[in-house]
Design a protein around this motif. Structure first.
Motif, PDB file in Angstrom:
ATOM      1  N   PHE A  20       0.819  -1.211   0.000  1.00 19.32           N
ATOM      2  CA  PHE A  20       0.000   0.000   0.000  1.00 19.32           C
ATOM      3  C   PHE A  20       0.859   1.270   0.000  1.00 19.32           C
ATOM      4  N   ALA A  21       1.978   1.239  -0.715  1.00 24.75           N
ATOM      5  CA  ALA A  21       2.923   2.356  -0.729  1.00 24.75           C
ATOM      6  C   ALA A  21       2.269   3.689  -1.086  1.00 24.75           C
ATOM      7  N   ASP A  22       1.247   3.648  -1.915  1.00 20.14           N
ATOM      8  CA  ASP A  22       0.574   4.879  -2.330  1.00 20.14           C
ATOM      9  C   ASP A  22      -0.718   5.132  -1.558  1.00 20.14           C
ATOM     10  N   GLY A  23      -0.961   4.344  -0.521  1.00 17.40           N
ATOM     11  CA  GLY A  23      -2.213   4.456   0.227  1.00 17.40           C
ATOM     12  C   GLY A  23      -2.013   5.021   1.617  1.00 17.40           C
ATOM     13  N   ASP A  24      -2.954   4.715   2.476  1.00 12.62           N
ATOM     14  CA  ASP A  24      -2.937   5.171   3.863  1.00 12.62           C
ATOM     15  C   ASP A  24      -1.968   4.307   4.668  1.00 12.62           C
ATOM     16  N   LEU A  25      -0.860   4.889   5.082  1.00 21.16           N
ATOM     17  CA  LEU A  25       0.157   4.165   5.850  1.00 21.16           C
ATOM     18  C   LEU A  25       0.215   4.653   7.299  1.00 21.16           C
ATOM     19  N   SER A  26      -0.889   5.184   7.773  1.00 24.05           N
ATOM     20  CA  SER A  26      -0.936   5.630   9.165  1.00 24.05           C
ATOM     21  C   SER A  26      -0.901   4.420  10.099  1.00 24.05           C
ATOM     22  N   SER A  27      -0.500   4.660  11.319  1.00 23.88           N
ATOM     23  CA  SER A  27      -0.480   3.560  12.294  1.00 23.88           C
ATOM     24  C   SER A  27      -1.888   3.030  12.524  1.00 23.88           C
ATOM     25  N   SER A  43       5.370   1.288  18.077  1.00 23.36           N
ATOM     26  CA  SER A  43       6.518   0.720  18.776  1.00 23.36           C
ATOM     27  C   SER A  43       7.326  -0.201  17.850  1.00 23.36           C
ATOM     28  N   LEU A  44       6.623  -1.053  17.130  1.00 21.22           N
ATOM     29  CA  LEU A  44       7.320  -1.945  16.191  1.00 21.22           C
ATOM     30  C   LEU A  44       7.976  -1.145  15.064  1.00 21.22           C
ATOM     31  N   MET A  45       7.293  -0.120  14.587  1.00 19.31           N
ATOM     32  CA  MET A  45       7.877   0.710  13.532  1.00 19.31           C
ATOM     33  C   MET A  45       9.127   1.436  14.024  1.00 19.31           C
ATOM     34  N   SER A  46       9.131   1.805  15.292  1.00 17.13           N
ATOM     35  CA  SER A  46      10.322   2.418  15.871  1.00 17.13           C
ATOM     36  C   SER A  46      11.485   1.434  15.854  1.00 17.13           C
ATOM     37  N   ASP A  47      11.214   0.181  16.237  1.00 18.56           N
ATOM     38  CA  ASP A  47      12.255  -0.857  16.182  1.00 18.56           C
ATOM     39  C   ASP A  47      12.743  -1.073  14.751  1.00 18.56           C
ATOM     40  N   LEU A  48      11.810  -1.090  13.799  1.00 14.30           N
ATOM     41  CA  LEU A  48      12.177  -1.290  12.388  1.00 14.30           C
ATOM     42  C   LEU A  48      12.995  -0.106  11.867  1.00 14.30           C
ATOM     43  N   ASN A  52      17.095   0.260  10.643  1.00 16.76           N
ATOM     44  CA  ASN A  52      17.257   0.772   9.286  1.00 16.76           C
ATOM     45  C   ASN A  52      16.524  -0.077   8.234  1.00 16.76           C
ATOM     46  N   LEU A  53      15.360  -0.591   8.606  1.00 19.09           N
ATOM     47  CA  LEU A  53      14.541  -1.323   7.647  1.00 19.09           C
ATOM     48  C   LEU A  53      13.461  -0.435   7.047  1.00 19.09           C
ATOM     49  N   ILE A  54      13.068   0.600   7.795  1.00 13.48           N
ATOM     50  CA  ILE A  54      12.136   1.591   7.266  1.00 13.48           C
ATOM     51  C   ILE A  54      12.647   2.977   7.613  1.00 13.48           C
ATOM     52  N   GLN A  55      12.131   3.935   6.858  1.00 12.37           N
ATOM     53  CA  GLN A  55      12.425   5.336   7.149  1.00 12.37           C
ATOM     54  C   GLN A  55      11.094   6.010   7.447  1.00 12.37           C
ATOM     55  N   THR A  56      11.058   6.762   8.525  1.00 15.90           N
ATOM     56  CA  THR A  56       9.845   7.480   8.902  1.00 15.90           C
ATOM     57  C   THR A  56      10.175   8.954   9.083  1.00 15.90           C
ATOM     58  N   ASN A  57       9.152   9.775   8.925  1.00 16.04           N
ATOM     59  CA  ASN A  57       9.281  11.208   9.177  1.00 16.04           C
ATOM     60  C   ASN A  57       8.248  11.595  10.211  1.00 16.04           C
ATOM     61  N   ARG A  58       8.684  12.169  11.285  1.00 11.61           N
ATOM     62  CA  ARG A  58       7.797  12.550  12.395  1.00 11.61           C
ATOM     63  C   ARG A  58       6.657  13.438  11.881  1.00 11.61           C
ATOM     64  N   LYS A  60       4.347  12.636   9.809  1.00 10.84           N
ATOM     65  CA  LYS A  60       3.907  12.315   8.445  1.00 10.84           C
ATOM     66  C   LYS A  60       3.714  10.801   8.347  1.00 10.84           C
ATOM     67  N   ALA A  61       2.535  10.375   7.941  1.00  3.10           N
ATOM     68  CA  ALA A  61       2.218   8.945   7.851  1.00  3.10           C
ATOM     69  C   ALA A  61       2.635   8.408   6.486  1.00  3.10           C
ATOM     70  N   ALA A  62       3.943   8.387   6.256  1.00  6.39           N
ATOM     71  CA  ALA A  62       4.451   7.926   4.970  1.00  6.39           C
ATOM     72  C   ALA A  62       5.756   7.149   5.141  1.00  6.39           C
ATOM     73  N   PRO A  63       5.730   6.052   5.923  1.00  3.72           N
ATOM     74  CA  PRO A  63       6.966   5.271   6.070  1.00  3.72           C
ATOM     75  C   PRO A  63       7.345   4.627   4.743  1.00  3.72           C
ATOM     76  N   THR A  64       8.634   4.444   4.548  1.00  5.96           N
ATOM     77  CA  THR A  64       9.121   3.781   3.336  1.00  5.96           C
ATOM     78  C   THR A  64      10.134   2.709   3.724  1.00  5.96           C
ATOM     79  N   LEU A  65      10.220   1.686   2.901  1.00  8.87           N
ATOM     80  CA  LEU A  65      11.238   0.658   3.102  1.00  8.87           C
ATOM     81  C   LEU A  65      12.581   1.244   2.691  1.00  8.87           C
ATOM     82  N   THR A  66      13.634   0.849   3.361  1.00  4.84           N
ATOM     83  CA  THR A  66      14.964   1.373   3.030  1.00  4.84           C
ATOM     84  C   THR A  66      15.670   0.538   1.977  1.00  4.84           C
ATOM     85  N   ARG A  67      15.110  -0.625   1.681  1.00  4.46           N
ATOM     86  CA  ARG A  67      15.671  -1.475   0.631  1.00  4.46           C
ATOM     87  C   ARG A  67      14.582  -2.358   0.036  1.00  4.46           C
ATOM     88  N   ALA A  68      14.913  -3.006  -1.032  1.00  2.00           N
ATOM     89  CA  ALA A  68      13.946  -3.863  -1.715  1.00  2.00           C
ATOM     90  C   ALA A  68      13.585  -5.062  -0.838  1.00  2.00           C
TER      91      ALA A  68
END
Length: 136
Positions: A20-27, A43-48, A52-58, A60-68
């Motif tokens: 759902f990369a282009d959808g609602d990625l809110s917690s 909490s899990l997203m913080s661990d991820l 360095n498995l995801i990148q988040t911006n405080r 903004k509900a738009a986390p992204t994977l850091t790699r394929a």
């Protein structure tokens, strides 16, 4: 006895972000899919993110994977979220009993072998492999 679902839930989160990369990625949206509280997801997203498995911006509900997905192993996810090993020895045994006094050490060695084997297998499984088993 309670068991951890952190690995399952963290894998769910990562695949949700991908699908759902282009959808609602809110917690809230992710929590609805996992059927848990948004606090657990954050909490899990913080661990991820710390792994360095995801990148988040405080804010903004738009986390992204850091790699394929092919470059993220199940072991990567496990190490990001689990703080304990898979198997646990009962530490409360009767040390006056010959079995009770020896079981902890004997099982510890065996459990370490199982842990290593499981981690070696997890290292061979990518999130792309898991996604390939989905039926959309």
């Amino acid at each position: 006895m309670r068991y951890s679902t952190k690995l399952s839930d963290a894998t769910h989160i990562l695949l949700f972000i991908h699908v759902f990369a282009d959808g609602d990625l809110s917690s809230n949206a992710i929590a609805a899919s996992v059927q848990t509280n948004p606090v657990v997801i954050r909490s899990l997203m913080s661990d991820l993110a710390n792994a360095n498995l995801i990148q988040t911006n405080r804010g903004k509900a738009a986390p992204t994977l850091t790699r394929a997905l092919a470059d993220i192993s199940l072991l990567d996810v496990y190490q990001a979220v689990e703080k304990t090993s898979l198997l646990h020895v009962d530490e409360k045994t009767n040390l006056g009993c010959p079995v009770g006094k020896n079981i902890q050490g004997a099982l510890t060695n065996s459990y370490l072998k199982v842990q290593r084997a499981a981690e070696n297998e997890m290292a061979q499984i990518s999130l792309a492999d898991i996604l390939a088993d989905f039926r959309f």
